[in-house]
Design a protein around this motif. Structure first.
Motif, PDB file in Angstrom:
ATOM      1  N   LEU A  88       0.616   3.475   7.293  1.00 27.84           N
ATOM      2  CA  LEU A  88       1.168   4.314   6.222  1.00 27.84           C
ATOM      3  C   LEU A  88       0.512   3.979   4.880  1.00 27.84           C
ATOM      4  O   LEU A  88       0.254   4.863   4.068  1.00 27.84           O
ATOM      5  N   ARG A  89       0.253   2.706   4.688  1.00 29.64           N
ATOM      6  CA  ARG A  89      -0.403   2.305   3.448  1.00 29.64           C
ATOM      7  C   ARG A  89      -1.766   2.977   3.344  1.00 29.64           C
ATOM      8  O   ARG A  89      -2.167   3.446   2.284  1.00 29.64           O
ATOM      9  N   LYS A  90      -2.460   3.021   4.481  1.00 28.77           N
ATOM     10  CA  LYS A  90      -3.763   3.665   4.515  1.00 28.77           C
ATOM     11  C   LYS A  90      -3.656   5.144   4.180  1.00 28.77           C
ATOM     12  O   LYS A  90      -4.438   5.683   3.394  1.00 28.77           O
ATOM     13  N   LYS A  91      -2.665   5.780   4.788  1.00 31.97           N
ATOM     14  CA  LYS A  91      -2.447   7.212   4.546  1.00 31.97           C
ATOM     15  C   LYS A  91      -2.227   7.476   3.057  1.00 31.97           C
ATOM     16  O   LYS A  91      -2.780   8.407   2.487  1.00 31.97           O
ATOM     17  N   ILE A  92      -1.404   6.650   2.468  1.00 34.05           N
ATOM     18  CA  ILE A  92      -1.090   6.815   1.048  1.00 34.05           C
ATOM     19  C   ILE A  92      -2.344   6.601   0.205  1.00 34.05           C
ATOM     20  O   ILE A  92      -2.586   7.316  -0.774  1.00 34.05           O
ATOM     21  N   TRP A 145      -3.263   6.962  -3.874  1.00 32.94           N
ATOM     22  CA  TRP A 145      -2.303   6.030  -4.479  1.00 32.94           C
ATOM     23  C   TRP A 145      -2.438   4.669  -3.841  1.00 32.94           C
ATOM     24  O   TRP A 145      -2.933   4.550  -2.727  1.00 32.94           O
ATOM     25  N   LYS A 146      -1.991   3.667  -4.573  1.00 36.76           N
ATOM     26  CA  LYS A 146      -2.008   2.315  -4.037  1.00 36.76           C
ATOM     27  C   LYS A 146      -0.573   1.828  -3.886  1.00 36.76           C
ATOM     28  O   LYS A 146       0.266   2.110  -4.736  1.00 36.76           O
ATOM     29  N   VAL A 147      -0.336   1.095  -2.809  1.00 40.85           N
ATOM     30  CA  VAL A 147       0.988   0.493  -2.645  1.00 40.85           C
ATOM     31  C   VAL A 147       0.833  -1.005  -2.712  1.00 40.85           C
ATOM     32  O   VAL A 147      -0.069  -1.569  -2.096  1.00 40.85           O
TER      33      VAL A 147
END
Length: 470
Positions: free
Chosen positions: A447-451, A456-458
């Motif tokens: 999901l982090r990759k998708k974002i 955007w960065k998480v």
RNA sequence: GGCGGGGUAGCCAAGUGGUAAGGCACGGCUCUGCAAAAGCUGUAUACGUCGGUUCGAUUCCGACCCUCGCCUCCA
């Protein structure tokens, strides 16, 4: 408060004409509204904004007027090309300027008159100059200012008239003038002007450029003003001519303090269309930067009186530096309780903060040295982090830091980073929070990759996920 | 030609007659499921050149070099 005065070439205290010493009148030459303003224009207005905010910081009431030049060759030509009445054409760019100013959090002056709404004041001023024999009507019906009638001509730019005239380019079409340095106050109507023109005692025509600023500043601020500002290129001839017109008409010193902002360069070169380096505020936004990032770059890139070299690397630097400030504010806010603002005595409970505020005053009072103030502020940031890490920062001190920031930001005008999170991103974030709760880290990473792909960065903090614009 | 600004580490930029803020970049560390971010921390022969004044100059004076701007469109 001390400010460099172009007239005397010295840093001098600002001494308002107001007997109470409270009100400062400020006139700034505004833009000609025939196009979108470029970042060079806005460098000047950001610097003026810094001046304005600093004056207020020191307790002055600022009465600030900036005109919009809505009639000249360029506006007339532009309106013709777009097939619009002049008024409609210039209204577009007046609006655009105000929008861009808002993007940069530039405060709008108390009054922003359009030149063409004050033609009678200009005509009256020209008449006065004619009456005093400081002006004359030429054969073709235009009115010119007679430089020979004003011995102080050249005082602002420290030019001697002889040298000026022998060395200057002299345009051949102005044979109607008595002297080559004479400049037009009222321009006789010509066919190229089309619909544009106003009746006057000298026939139909339009005002010359210089007269509008004299007329408008007198009308709104009186015959004498404390500070008159603008871009450095306006020093000559525009401001020189303003002095001549105004003082010839009133017999009084026109301006106490001349404030000139140096030009912005792009990659070390003058902006020009041929180099393709003329950027508007909108261009910078299109590159993914925010108005506050641009404002920070324009503010911190160099002292107002020096060339500012705009580069995209500089924008990156500004963005990163701003993130550092924002991060600090987050940490401080997390600790600071809601309390009323302290007085300066209570502030002494936080020596570092009290010192910073004193340094801020000194820096600003010293010809608007905002970089000095920023340097000290970043040192304060480091000290805060150290205390926070050591657990020695008291809530009261955090409160004082917050108050200090508010004071500083009243000048910087950076405000808060506004981050609007799209619903799509928020949904992914929620999913990810669930996954993390279940310790499903592979899904979390996915999901982090998708974002990230969506720009955007998480980051994961002790308090949960935090989202940053890519 | 006349007038005026500048030349400070890889980049940007304050400042001072007694050996130089800060930001960015870079290295290390902390934190972290991993990251990222952030924080701490470190590095650097940084004051255009040559003279002069001085106990001492990056800071004052002189010369020179380079660069930018203005000299009637221009923020």
């Amino acid at each position: 408060m001390q400010l460099f005065n172009t007239l005397t070439r010295a840093v001098e205290p600002i001494i308002p004409l107001d007997p109470a010493g409270k009100r400062v009148s400020l006139y700034v030459c505004g833009p000609t509204i025939y196009n979108y303003g470029h970042i060079g224009n806005f460098r000047t207005y950001v610097a003026v904004d810094l001046l304005r905010r600093s004056l207020r910081h020191f307790g002055y009431n600022v009465d600030h007027v900036m005109q919009f030049t809505d009639v000249d060759d360029k506006t007339i030509r532009g309106a013709r090309e777009k097939n619009l009445p002049l008024k409609e054409f210039t209204a577009i760019y007046r609006q655009a300027f105000l929008e861009d100013a808002k993007t940069l959090n530039i405060e709008i002056p108390e009054r922003t008159p359009n030149a063409t709404d004050h033609i009678p004041a200009m005509i009256a001023l020209i008449q006065k100059l004619l009456d005093k024999k400081s002006a004359y009507v030429s054969d073709d019906g235009s009115v010119y200012f007679r430089i020979a009638s004003f011995p102080d001509y050249g005082c602002l730019c420290h030019l001697d008239l002889e040298g000026l005239i022998s060395g200057a380019r002299v345009s051949q079409d102005e044979y109607e003038k008595e002297g080559v340095g004479d400049f037009v106050l009222w321009k006789k109507w010509v066919a190229a002007d089309g619909e544009v023109g106003w009746d006057s005692p000298w026939g139909k025509g339009r005002p010359g450029w210089h007269i509008e600023c004299s007329a408008l500043s007198m009308e709104h601020l009186g015959p004498q003003i404390d500070i008159h500002g603008g871009g450095t290129d306006l020093r000559f001839p525009h401001h020189e001519n303003e002095i001549a017109q105004s003082e010839a008409a009133t017999g009084l010193p026109f301006v106490g303090h001349w404030f000139h902002v140096e030009h912005l360069l792009v990659d070390g070169q003058k902006m020009s269309k041929s180099l393709g380096n003329m950027y508007t505020v909108r261009d910078v936004l299109d590159r993914g930067y925010t108005g506050r990032e641009l404002r920070y770059a324009l503010l911190s890139g160099a002292n107002y009186a020096k060339n500012l070299n705009f580069t995209w690397q500089g924008m990156e630097d500004a963005k990163t530096a701003l993130q550092r400030i924002d991060e600090w504010r987050k940490r401080v806010r997390a600790v600071a309780p809601a309390l009323p603002p302290p007085d300066s005595e209570q502030m002494e409970a936080s020596p570092g903060v009290a010192t910073f505020l004193r340094e801020l005053d000194l820096a600003l009072a010293n010809d608007l040295n905002i970089n000095d103030a920023l340097g000290r502020f970043f040192s304060l940031i480091r000290e805060t982090h150290k205390a926070l890490d050591a657990g020695t920062l008291t809530p009261l001190q955090a409160h004082h830091l917050k108050v200090a920031w508010n004071k500083f930001d009243a000048i910087l005008g950076l405000g808060d980073a506004v981050v609007a999170v799209p619903a799509e991103i928020q949904a992914l974030l929620d999913q990810r929070a669930e996954a993390r709760k279940a310790k499903n880290f592979s899904l979390s990473d996915e999901l982090r990759k998708k974002i990230e792909v969506l720009g955007w960065k998480v980051k994961d903090t002790a308090k949960g996920q935090e989202l940053l614009p890519g």
